[in-house]
Design a protein around this motif. Sequence first.
Motif, PDB file in Angstrom:
ATOM      1  N   SER A 222       0.827  -1.203   0.000  1.00 30.49           N
ATOM      2  CA  SER A 222       0.000   0.000   0.000  1.00 30.49           C
ATOM      3  C   SER A 222       0.856   1.245   0.000  1.00 30.49           C
ATOM      4  O   SER A 222       0.462   2.276  -0.555  1.00 30.49           O
ATOM      5  CB  SER A 222      -0.919   0.002   1.221  1.00 30.49           C
ATOM      6  N   SER A 223       2.018   1.170   0.604  1.00 31.58           N
ATOM      7  CA  SER A 223       2.876   2.345   0.567  1.00 31.58           C
ATOM      8  C   SER A 223       3.304   2.632  -0.862  1.00 31.58           C
ATOM      9  O   SER A 223       3.437   3.781  -1.266  1.00 31.58           O
ATOM     10  CB  SER A 223       4.104   2.154   1.449  1.00 31.58           C
ATOM     11  N   ALA A 226       0.319   4.292  -2.514  1.00 32.90           N
ATOM     12  CA  ALA A 226       0.203   5.669  -2.044  1.00 32.90           C
ATOM     13  C   ALA A 226       1.271   6.541  -2.688  1.00 32.90           C
ATOM     14  O   ALA A 226       0.994   7.645  -3.166  1.00 32.90           O
ATOM     15  CB  ALA A 226       0.321   5.712  -0.514  1.00 32.90           C
ATOM     16  N   ALA A 227       2.494   6.036  -2.712  1.00 30.09           N
ATOM     17  CA  ALA A 227       3.570   6.832  -3.295  1.00 30.09           C
ATOM     18  C   ALA A 227       3.338   7.055  -4.778  1.00 30.09           C
ATOM     19  O   ALA A 227       3.517   8.172  -5.287  1.00 30.09           O
ATOM     20  CB  ALA A 227       4.904   6.124  -3.070  1.00 30.09           C
ATOM     21  N   TYR A 243      -3.298   4.713   5.471  1.00 32.81           N
ATOM     22  CA  TYR A 243      -2.285   5.224   4.538  1.00 32.81           C
ATOM     23  C   TYR A 243      -2.692   6.566   3.993  1.00 32.81           C
ATOM     24  O   TYR A 243      -1.865   7.461   3.814  1.00 32.81           O
ATOM     25  CB  TYR A 243      -2.076   4.235   3.385  1.00 32.81           C
ATOM     26  N   GLN A 246      -2.349   9.169   6.961  1.00 32.25           N
ATOM     27  CA  GLN A 246      -0.963   9.454   7.318  1.00 32.25           C
ATOM     28  C   GLN A 246      -0.259  10.216   6.216  1.00 32.25           C
ATOM     29  O   GLN A 246       0.616  11.033   6.476  1.00 32.25           O
ATOM     30  CB  GLN A 246      -0.212   8.148   7.595  1.00 32.25           C
ATOM     31  N   GLY A 247      -0.632   9.920   4.989  1.00 34.65           N
ATOM     32  CA  GLY A 247       0.065  10.574   3.884  1.00 34.65           C
ATOM     33  C   GLY A 247      -0.614  11.856   3.449  1.00 34.65           C
ATOM     34  O   GLY A 247      -0.155  12.517   2.530  1.00 34.65           O
TER      35      GLY A 247
ATOM     36  N   SER B 231      10.288   0.923   6.103  1.00 33.92           N
ATOM     37  CA  SER B 231      10.342   1.894   5.019  1.00 33.92           C
ATOM     38  C   SER B 231       9.072   1.823   4.181  1.00 33.92           C
ATOM     39  O   SER B 231       8.780   2.738   3.430  1.00 33.92           O
ATOM     40  CB  SER B 231      11.558   1.644   4.139  1.00 33.92           C
ATOM     41  N   ARG B 232       8.316   0.743   4.308  1.00 37.76           N
ATOM     42  CA  ARG B 232       7.106   0.631   3.503  1.00 37.76           C
ATOM     43  C   ARG B 232       5.848   0.881   4.307  1.00 37.76           C
ATOM     44  O   ARG B 232       4.758   0.528   3.900  1.00 37.76           O
ATOM     45  CB  ARG B 232       7.058  -0.758   2.880  1.00 37.76           C
ATOM     46  N   SER B 233       6.027   1.517   5.450  1.00 37.22           N
ATOM     47  CA  SER B 233       4.887   1.788   6.311  1.00 37.22           C
ATOM     48  C   SER B 233       4.360   3.187   6.020  1.00 37.22           C
ATOM     49  O   SER B 233       5.082   4.055   5.574  1.00 37.22           O
ATOM     50  CB  SER B 233       5.349   1.676   7.767  1.00 37.22           C
ATOM     51  N   PRO B 234       3.087   3.414   6.274  1.00 38.53           N
ATOM     52  CA  PRO B 234       2.579   4.763   6.033  1.00 38.53           C
ATOM     53  C   PRO B 234       2.865   5.724   7.167  1.00 38.53           C
ATOM     54  O   PRO B 234       2.650   6.914   7.033  1.00 38.53           O
ATOM     55  CB  PRO B 234       1.068   4.548   5.923  1.00 38.53           C
ATOM     56  N   GLN B 239       8.806   5.402   9.318  1.00 38.91           N
ATOM     57  CA  GLN B 239       9.730   5.759   8.231  1.00 38.91           C
ATOM     58  C   GLN B 239      10.979   6.412   8.794  1.00 38.91           C
ATOM     59  O   GLN B 239      12.090   6.163   8.342  1.00 38.91           O
ATOM     60  CB  GLN B 239       9.051   6.684   7.234  1.00 38.91           C
TER      61      GLN B 239
END
Lengths: 361, 273, 317
Positions: A222-223, A226-227, A243, A246-247, B231-234, B239
Amino acid sequence: MRIQQRRLAPRGIAAGAVTMGILLAAAACSSSSSSGGTSGSASTINGAGSTFAAPMYQEWAGQYHASHSVQINYQAIGSGGGISEFTQGIVDFGATDAPMSSTEQAAAQAGQGSLVLHVPMIIGAVTIIYNLPGVHGLKLDGPTLANIYLGTIKTWNDPAIKALNPGVSLPSTAIQPVERADSSGTSYAFSSYLAQISPTWASQIGVSKTPSFPVGTGATGSSGVAAAVQQTPGALGYVEYSYAIQGHIPVASLKNASGQFVAPTAASTEAAAAAGTFPTDVTHLVFSLNNSSASGAYPLVTPTYILIAQKPKNVAAGNAVKAWLEWALQKTQQTEVTKLGYVPLPTKLVALDLAALKTVQ
Amino acid sequence: MVGAMIFAVLLAVVPLCLILADVIAKGIHGLSVSFLTQPEPFVATLTGGGFGAGVRGTIKMVALGTIVSVPIGVLAAVYLSEYQPRGVLATTVRFFSEVMTGIPSIFVGIFVFTVVVLETHSFSSWAGGLALGILMLPVIVRTSEEALRLVPETLREASLALGVRRWRTIMSVILPTALPGITTGALLAVARAAGETAPLLLTAFGNTLLVPWTSWNAPEASLTLQIFTDSRSPFPAQQARAWTGALVLIAGVLILSLVARAVISRRAGLGRR
Amino acid sequence: MSAVKTGGAGRLVAQQRGRPADALFRFATAACASIVLILLAGMLIRTTIAAWPAFRHEGIGLVTSNNWNPNTNSFGGLSFIYGTLVISVIALILGVPTSILIALYVSEVAPPRLGTPLGWVIDLLAAVPSVVYGLWGVFVLVPFLTNDVWTPLSKSGFPLFSPLASGRDFATAGVILALMIIPIISAICREVFRTVPADERESALALGSTRWEMIKLAVLPRSRPGIIAAVMLGFGRAVGETIAVAYLIGGVPNKITDDLFSQGSSIAANIALQFNEAASLPLFKAALIGLGVVLFIMTLIINVTARAIIHRRGQAA
């Protein structure tokens, strides 16, 4: 002569290394016999699976450890991995957003040597994130979403999208759908929603943790989705609620079965959960909360399950998992979940869960 | 033409500097002793805590890998250098151990998974350590053999002429003399093993908790695995920990590499690369 | 009385008086040396056995057909082989000229006080762990490349680049791989250049050539086998790289396209990403292991060829 007086350092080192090796091997063998061949004794249990629910399981694990002396190690390797590791007996419980298929269920039961229960522990929303500078509060509905991911709607200013967003100026950029390339419970939830809404989707793609999306770019995790969405103007993707929050990524409102456009919030997710119908067979508490018609309910809500054996091979570990889950179903623990973007289970579901856990020996 | 060469050098050096700069800039805030010793906080959004589980796991598994690979590797190098260096066995071993340094580490992970994890029905630190040891072995064999070859022939001859047994000569004269070179090789192998992620994904699996130093049968974290996961966490807090973890890892690996190089260059001009 | 006799290469060898210690020690060292070979063979055999069900199920299709769909038990892994090769070739295209130029600079052009430390710095690139490359790649390199390099490239209409770049694709993975293989290639090239005899250089210079001409005439031709070997070793490294690629390639199977901005997957990255899920599904797991065996054989062939070239020229790397 100097040579003979020279200290036999290398020999000493070699001897030391061999001794340490033997000691380590001895330690390994002794600890293996005490843990009975599986990965957990009553004081340590291992679980793996869903990334969707990972933050909550890990927080519960920590709090539980503080009050009881059980250590719980949870690795978020994805729903598919959780099912797989649990079937192999390598972890004491699995966690999956996607209920097991009949083949998976059979394999898991064969691997565990007993009936395997799905215990829904957490409910959360899957959000549709997008990247359209200047567009706030995008509204979408199920059929449009399905057509975007089927490739029949290609640009943002398509009439279907315009109809849902009157008064919003939509650019003519191409839509860039982003999807999960890896096996994912979130993909399962998303595809099951689309399959309910769109017969084309149901027949062409179906419901799966790894749907074969006809269009779009894949991202891992999912990151990754999202990215990718954040970095690509015109992109659209689906990720768990946490996600998006947070993002700080813009999310779309979805039309539910009553015709309301609902944004994903704690309240709207809870409304969907409260209106859910739950099965009566406590050994298979699998249900869907998609496309709810309840007022104010967000239509893309998914439960996530913990898999445990009814008669666990490692009785101590099984009891530890059962105790932990019963603890997590208590009121205080349930209210904790909102901090991380989930909603507490409706009371009737809690009752069903507890009944299910009671059958675990 | 020199301009092109300098451009090429910059193409390599600038990213390296950027990587170091970014890792330091983003990771330095979280750096503290407690980062090295404390596990992560259970609530993913909280700052604080650290990669204590990973640091400990890396130390344990790299240590096991070293214990497994150094004695075997050095003895193998002894055979290649001292006994029948041109023989069939030696040539074949020498050739294939060089080849083995290029094995994809994920493949070693698959092998140890098949042989250990599936048989014991458990991920474990000792499986992880074994995988690292297999990866380190060819490096140790190669570098130790080079170090042994550099020991002057006169030392051997003198020792043998005095009637010292062959094995005693090797253990008491040749190995100590070659020790700096062997140590360098071991340090380089350790640095490589400490930076491995892929094989540990399949063998050690990872753990959010601090595993006791004496426990080898349970899944274990490593610094690399924790960086990979976080590193792949929201969650920004995770991070941030990933960057700090990367700083710790890079610092450790670079220090090991620099020490190894210093050891080698102190042997005036006898070092390679 | 121990008579001395000469062993290989004129070495003195103490005659064994039948003392068991010497024989035992020699046996122990030979055993340890054999462990290397046994391990290598054992790994190959054991994994092939584990992969056998997949080979039987798919046959040659495991590597020739482009149909990877674990849901339907279809395991055509051609796209992974393709992805592995594409990103490695990109890495070579970007990395080989750079490495050779760096090696030339360090060994031929730069004054030793600058050259030696510079060599160390380049070698430090090899010390950076793969996961750090991936972490930095995802958070720093991808945004930079996407905004400042790929988007202009994609707008330029150059073939091979699609209109939309999401940043995690063959191209980005190739770039990070190039960075990772530069130290290996340039280190070996440096060694190779160093072994070119001084008199060849001097005679070229004496004939009035510039330094670059001298390099072209004296250094490069002699070094060609070594350079080829270095390139192959870099290629082998690129082919086997797992974690950095897993971060940056997109991880999408079944992508065989000449669009360098397409997501894709490589053998190693796919194994890392899918292995946990496959572990309890025998055919899926066997297929992944089978692809791992294919990868292993690829790297074996590459490395063996490279080392053979090096050894044939009498240069030790």
